[in-house]
Write an enzyme that holds these catalytic residues in place. Sequence first.
Site, PDB file in Angstrom:
ATOM      1  N   SER A 131       0.821  -1.214   0.000  1.00  0.00           N
ATOM      2  CA  SER A 131       0.000   0.000   0.000  1.00  0.00           C
ATOM      3  C   SER A 131       0.849   1.256   0.000  1.00  0.00           C
ATOM      4  CB  SER A 131      -0.904  -0.001   1.242  1.00  0.00           C
ATOM      5  OG  SER A 131      -1.511   1.255   1.446  1.00  0.00           O
ATOM      6  N   GLU A 133       0.340   3.538   1.840  1.00  0.00           N
ATOM      7  CA  GLU A 133       0.409   3.974   3.227  1.00  0.00           C
ATOM      8  C   GLU A 133       1.754   3.661   3.877  1.00  0.00           C
ATOM      9  OE1 GLU A 133      -1.732   5.734   5.030  1.00  0.00           O
ATOM     10  OE2 GLU A 133      -3.245   5.886   3.456  1.00  0.00           O
ATOM     11  N   TYR A 155      -2.060   0.757  10.173  1.00  0.00           N
ATOM     12  CA  TYR A 155      -2.164   0.000   8.926  1.00  0.00           C
ATOM     13  C   TYR A 155      -0.907   0.159   8.081  1.00  0.00           C
ATOM     14  CZ  TYR A 155      -3.543  -1.192   4.164  1.00  0.00           C
ATOM     15  OH  TYR A 155      -3.583  -1.720   2.894  1.00  0.00           O
TER      16      TYR A 155
END
Length: 332
Positions: A131, A133, A155
């Site tokens: 991701s 992120e 996350y």
Amino acid sequence: MSKIALITGITGQDGSYLTELLLDKGYEVHGIVRRSSSIERIRLSPLYEQESVYGKRLFLHYADLTDTTTIRRIVVKVRPDEFYHLAGQSHVGLSFEIPESTCELTAMATLRIMEILRDLSQPPRFLHASSREIFGTPVISPQDEHTPVNPNSPYGCAKAFATQMTRIYRDSHGLFFCNAICYNHESPRRGENFVTRKVTLAAARIAAGLQKQLSLGDLDSARDWGYARDFVNAMWLMLQQSEPDDYLLATGVSHTIRELMQIAFSRVNLNWQDYVSVDTRFLRPADACALLGNPAKAEQKLGWKRTRTFSEMISEMVDEDVRAIRESAKRS
């Protein structure tokens, strides 16, 4: 003989599109699904109805990501050529509320799967859906495969662990393990707790007289939003290469939530400003800023091409929500 693929997260947005892609290419597809009280898996339901597919070329197996023994048993039985690991707790905002389970399902579950695979005499090619992120608040923009990892959410931290471990297993054990570093990617199959689908569904419901208002957080938050079908095609391409590598999947263009609402509400001939309000409860403790991906490597090495613009994608999502609402009204 056809290739065999095993997918975690097969009932999700990406998993369902990937399943369709692989079946079209002649694969035998197996999916790991979590047993629950509900057996409704709407994203795969069209495939259930095809007698030539379900139970013949598409098979589902029950296991939780924490159930290592059962996953090992499934892998040994299926003997996949390719393993696509798409499952995990994937909601960034929710990860602040459930950090322990996020890390368990997103980080440690990935490690356990890689341990299972490296014990096999013939390990499959493995793709981990990473991701954007992992970059958190990046020091440079746009980001690419060499951007330093700096997560700012539970996350993102869990995904960073899984991403780094995938690289370590590739380099240390000589395994064909890859990371698809995915920026936001959407479609009509996106879950309703994600902001794009929340907006498109609200526009459709307000136009139908089923909803009056929509509350959101930071309207100036910007994201690099791509199309889910395009992303799963890139995932497949990654496992067809002669050498394993990591690829960043993005569009290279960012859009704000205001732009998202403008497109969505205009599609149903409404002015979003008449219906949208800001609610501070939806503001995250820390938000990833300046996240914009550079997809040059995927474009050049994989020959990856995108098929939808942002406006086309959001319009498609609104149209599908409008259609679903009308179909539901007919049935009732």
